[in-house]
Structures are given as structure tokens and as C-alpha cells.
Design a protein around this motif. Sequence first.
Motif, PDB file in Angstrom:
ATOM      1  N   LYS A 100      44.742  97.762  44.933  1.00 29.25           N
ATOM      2  CA  LYS A 100      44.617  96.405  44.423  1.00 29.25           C
ATOM      3  C   LYS A 100      44.688  96.375  42.906  1.00 29.25           C
ATOM      4  CE  LYS A 100      44.124  94.158  48.282  1.00 29.25           C
ATOM      5  NZ  LYS A 100      44.575  95.249  49.158  1.00 29.25           N
ATOM      6  N   ASN A 114      49.623  94.284  46.824  1.00 31.54           N
ATOM      7  CA  ASN A 114      48.925  95.301  46.050  1.00 31.54           C
ATOM      8  C   ASN A 114      49.884  95.872  45.012  1.00 31.54           C
ATOM      9  OD1 ASN A 114      50.607  96.932  47.584  1.00 31.54           O
ATOM     10  ND2 ASN A 114      48.978  97.582  48.974  1.00 31.54           N
ATOM     11  N   ASP A 132      44.911 101.968  49.148  1.00 26.84           N
ATOM     12  CA  ASP A 132      45.399 101.487  50.437  1.00 26.84           C
ATOM     13  C   ASP A 132      46.253 102.520  51.158  1.00 26.84           C
ATOM     14  OD1 ASP A 132      44.221  98.950  50.205  1.00 26.84           O
ATOM     15  OD2 ASP A 132      45.900  98.208  49.015  1.00 26.84           O
TER      16      ASP A 132
END
Length: 220
Positions: A100, A114, A132
Motif C-alpha cells: 500500500k 497498491n 501484498d
Amino acid sequence: MKVWKSLLIALMIFANLAFAQPSFADRPKFSKNPDYIEVTKALNELSKTKDAQTQVQGLTPEEIQKRAEELTLQKYALETGINWGKCENQTGNTIAVYGKRPNDEDNEDAVYDNGLYFLANGQSTKDNWDCDGIYLPNDIKVANFTSSPNGQGEELTGPVALKILDGTQLVIKTNPDSGAIELNVPTVKVLNSNKANWFIPDISQAIIDTRVPNAPTKKS
């Protein structure tokens, strides 16, 4: 006088409840987390397999047990409020990771969900920053890869994005003999531009090696 004191105390209690209620309502419910739902489903399937003493798609009982243990810890991490993942680079090269960006949730004009960051060799992303997943270049392979907790390992070639579950510490290494990437977790999800709003370019590892590392790390 006692009546007024009683009324005042009652009003104070009511006010505390009125202000406290939103804080309870705003707490994230892990049971609705997609990662938690996926982990729970996979763990239930593996438990049924163990109880029936059968194999799943060629997996040995030892492999089933290992995956069940990993999923159990991932489920516990989500239940205790860990809603971020960590990525550690032990490949010998710079790698690209997803995470993020600052103020992403408040930015309605963001093109992607992201950002793509670059993580130097020997570094790991910092705690509480949600990694992520990682980007797999077009000339790099992942050995013994599986996209399902109940699946058998196979070979995967980029360019794709590999998403990890919250509560996971992903360690990425390079096999010195084959040059393929090896992951320490039993399963990751493969994403392409049709499945997720992530930036997934078609580039080589050589291009990534030219980038300045900028991923948030423990030392930054």
C-alpha cells in the motif's frame, strides 16, 4: 440531592456507551476477511483428508500435515488482528514487491490498488507495512509452486503477481543449481491484469536490478 446525583451518574454512563459504541462497530471483523475465509476453507478440507487418511492430488501425509500446520498459524494470525504480510529477500538480487502507498485509501484518483516497490537483497519489509506479494519477472521461474493448499507443486513462469495471505512472512530464495525462485510458504495466489488491479509489467530481472530499492524496510 441523591436523585440528582443518580441522574448525573446515569447520564455519564449513557454518554460513555454512546461514544464507545462506534469504536466497537469500527473494529475489523476477521471473519469477513477474504484471506481468513480462504484459509479456513482450505484448513477444513485438509482436516477432512487427514481424518479419512487419503491423499490429495498426490500429496504425501507429511506434506498434508505441513500445509495444515502452516494454515493453522495463518488462521491464528488473522484471528489475533495481524492484517499485514512481510516479504524477505534472500535471492541475491533486487526483487519487486507490492504494498500500500501512503494515503491510498483516501486517494480516489489512484490508478492501481497498491504500489510496486523494490526490495534489496538481504532486506525484509518492515512490521505493520502490508507486503501484498511479489512480482515475478518474465524470465524467472518459481519451482514447486502451488496456488492451492490442496494442490501439487508445479513450475510457474512470469510475468505475474504472486499474492500472499495476511499474517504470512514470505521468504524468497534462489535455487543455486536451477536459478529458480523458491518460496517458503505452501501456497500463494497467482494474479494477472485480468484478475486484479495491480501493475504487472512485462519486464526482465535485469531491469529490476537497475532500480533503486525503495520498499519500507526495518532499517528505513
